[in-house]
Design an enzyme around this catalytic site. Structure first.
Site, PDB file in Angstrom:
ATOM      1  N   ASP A  77     -11.308  -6.134  22.080  1.00 53.92           N
ATOM      2  CA  ASP A  77     -10.369  -6.048  23.201  1.00 53.92           C
ATOM      3  C   ASP A  77     -11.026  -5.458  24.443  1.00 53.92           C
ATOM      4  O   ASP A  77     -10.820  -5.946  25.554  1.00 53.92           O
ATOM      5  CB  ASP A  77      -9.154  -5.207  22.807  1.00 53.92           C
ATOM      6  N   CYS A  84       0.846  -1.200   0.000  1.00 48.76           N
ATOM      7  CA  CYS A  84       0.000   0.000   0.000  1.00 48.76           C
ATOM      8  C   CYS A  84       0.878   1.246   0.000  1.00 48.76           C
ATOM      9  O   CYS A  84       1.926   1.278   0.644  1.00 48.76           O
ATOM     10  CB  CYS A  84      -0.909   0.027   1.232  1.00 48.76           C
ATOM     11  N   HIS A  85       0.415   2.258  -0.697  1.00 48.67           N
ATOM     12  CA  HIS A  85       1.131   3.532  -0.715  1.00 48.67           C
ATOM     13  C   HIS A  85       0.816   4.313   0.557  1.00 48.67           C
ATOM     14  O   HIS A  85      -0.328   4.316   1.010  1.00 48.67           O
ATOM     15  CB  HIS A  85       0.684   4.365  -1.923  1.00 48.67           C
TER      16      HIS A  85
END
Length: 159
Positions: A127, A75-76
């Site tokens: 979480d 990914c860029h």
């Protein structure tokens, strides 16, 4: 259509986007956390032991979207102009629907950032609620819509 992240030798390849036009690009991704009635009530009533579950998950999702290029190798790195995380508490189906919208003016799309944002927000919800319900399930993570670039607008509803 060939995979864009594989070169002619079958090797991993970061796509060169330098010749693409800068356009406004936006993507919306969504996912669900299915949880017990007790855990859902604690989230809704802001009574969870760890604090404001939705506020923490919102910030985590925004951070996740901004860190996408550090997590997904090809990914860029993108300068996102907007990341929005929204939650819908669905008591009837005992789930929290999480949606992430990412936007920028750039040369490549933001689907991966939206997917990363929604996943990090869902993981944070998990979480924060796992002590009450360790059997929660994350599901239905998907891109709902994207726009910008040469392909224009795409929506899951439109195929």
């Amino acid at each position: 259509m060939a995979l864009s992240h594989v070169n002619q030798h079958g090797e991993a390849n970061m796509v060169d986007v330098s010749a693409k036009a800068v356009t406004t690009r936006e993507a919306i991704a969504e996912g669900e956390l299915h949880l017990s009635a007790d855990a859902l009530a604690q989230v809704k009533n802001n009574s969870a032991a760890k604090g404001d579950v939705l506020a923490v998950a919102r910030i985590a999702g925004i951070q996740g979207a901004k860190q996408c290029a550090n997590l997904i190798p090809l990914c860029h790195p993108l300068a996102l102009s907007k990341v929005d995380i929204q939650f819908t508490v669905d008591e009837e189906n005992q789930r929290i629907i999480t949606r992430c919208r990412c936007k920028l003016n750039g040369r490549t799309g933001v689907e991966m950032e939206a997917l990363t944002g929604v996943n990090v927000a869902l993981l944070t919800l998990f979480d924060m609620c796992k002590a009450v319900d360790p059997a929660m399930v994350i599901s239905n993570v998907r891109v709902l819509e994207k726009q910008g670039g040469k392909t224009g607008h795409w929506s899951r509803d439109e195929g």
